[in-house]
Design a protein around this motif. Structure first.
Motif, short mmCIF file in Angstrom:
data_model
loop_
_atom_site.label_atom_id
_atom_site.label_comp_id
_atom_site.label_asym_id
_atom_site.label_seq_id
_atom_site.Cartn_x
_atom_site.Cartn_y
_atom_site.Cartn_z
N THR A 28 0.82 -1.21 0.00
CA THR A 28 0.00 0.00 0.00
C THR A 28 0.85 1.26 0.00
OG1 THR A 28 -1.74 -1.18 1.19
CG2 THR A 28 -1.83 1.22 1.22
N TRP A 29 1.97 1.24 0.72
CA TRP A 29 2.87 2.38 0.78
C TRP A 29 4.19 1.95 0.19
CZ3 TRP A 29 0.16 0.20 4.72
CH2 TRP A 29 -1.03 0.85 5.05
N ASP A 44 6.67 5.93 4.22
CA ASP A 44 7.16 6.84 3.17
C ASP A 44 7.98 7.98 3.75
OD1 ASP A 44 6.10 5.39 1.08
OD2 ASP A 44 4.22 6.48 1.06
N GLU A 46 7.79 9.48 6.58
CA GLU A 46 7.13 10.29 7.60
C GLU A 46 6.87 9.44 8.84
OE1 GLU A 46 6.49 13.52 7.33
OE2 GLU A 46 7.36 13.56 5.32
N GLU A 49 1.81 7.67 13.01
CA GLU A 49 1.07 7.99 14.22
C GLU A 49 0.76 6.68 14.95
OE1 GLU A 49 -2.91 10.38 15.77
OE2 GLU A 49 -2.32 10.48 13.65
N ASP A 156 -4.15 -4.43 7.36
CA ASP A 156 -5.10 -3.32 7.24
C ASP A 156 -6.44 -3.78 7.81
OD1 ASP A 156 -6.67 -1.17 6.59
OD2 ASP A 156 -6.07 -1.08 4.49
N ARG A 196 -2.33 4.53 13.21
CA ARG A 196 -3.37 5.20 12.43
C ARG A 196 -2.95 5.21 10.96
NH1 ARG A 196 -7.24 8.54 14.37
NH2 ARG A 196 -6.01 8.98 16.25
N GLU A 197 -3.86 4.90 10.08
CA GLU A 197 -3.52 4.83 8.66
C GLU A 197 -3.10 6.21 8.14
OE1 GLU A 197 -5.38 3.12 4.48
OE2 GLU A 197 -6.47 2.90 6.36
N PRO A 198 -1.98 6.29 7.40
CA PRO A 198 -1.51 7.57 6.89
C PRO A 198 -2.50 8.19 5.91
CG PRO A 198 0.20 5.91 6.70
CD PRO A 198 -1.06 5.20 7.07
N GLY A 199 -2.49 9.51 5.85
CA GLY A 199 -3.28 10.24 4.87
C GLY A 199 -4.73 10.40 5.23
#
Length: 199
Positions: A28-29, A44, A46, A49, A156, A196-199
């Motif tokens: 996914t990333w 990626d 970053e 969280e 996920d 927590r899922e990014p974006g």
């Protein structure tokens, strides 16, 4: 066979093994990594969280070994020696995280000894239900971890084929991750996190 691990439990002390630290890629990333300097995951580049972290390289308490023997590798993680089918681990206390806040389960591990087929299933329980095939998931990475290479598995949970809606609306009580399908293998689990899922 189960052994509850705690900070005061006398376990076999093992020296850390040498292993490559190649980038740990997911689907996914483009890149999921462990940042050892700040003891957290990056997605990626970053900082992720992280809602809840079990850093077994620093503190191996808080998990229960299933169908296996456990050994501490100081500074590295928890070694799990499968003695029966479906060796793995389970968090031993109430996780207390709302599934809607931590939709990703991230597990960083190194498979040291191949015992045949890899399982990799995870299960979770809440106050309303225990572990079952109705509340399970598989990692986004479908190929089994290569022996000797550190791997990061990402589950996920918000998009799980079964149980996704239940995960999102529940407070998670416990997590369980199965490793090899058979006994006889050896896996070191370094960190587990709800993110927590990014974006």
């Amino acid at each position: 066979m189960r052994r509850l691990l705690s900070a005061g439990l006398a376990l076999l002390m093992l020296s850390a093994c040498d292993k490559p630290n190649a980038p740990e890629v997911q689907t996914t990333w483009s890149k999921v990594e462990w940042d050892d300097a700040v003891r957290t995951f990056r997605f990626d580049g970053e900082q992720a969280e992280v809602i809840r972290l079990w850093d077994l390289a620093r503190d191996p308490s808080g998990v229960e070994v299933l169908n296996a023997l456990g050994g501490i590798r100081p500074g590295d993680g928890l070694a799990i020696y499968g003695t029966m089918p479906d060796p793995g681990l389970r968090t031993d206390g109430a996780v207390g995280v709302r599934g809607a806040e931590g939709g990703l389960l991230v597990v960083r591990l190194t498979r040291l000894k191949d015992a045949g087929p890899w399982d990799g299933s995870m299960f979770y329980s809440t106050a309303k239900h225990g572990e079952s095939a109705r509340f399970t998931n598989r990692p986004l990475r479908t190929e089994p971890p290569r022996p000797g290479r550190t791997t990061i598995l990402v589950y996920d949970m918000s998009a799980a084929p079964v149980g996704a809606r239940d995960w999102r609306k529940s407070v998670i009580k416990r997590l369980r991750v199965d490793l090899d399908a058979n006994g006889g293998g050896e896996v070191v689990v370094h960190q587990i996190a709800l993110v927590r899922e990014p974006g």
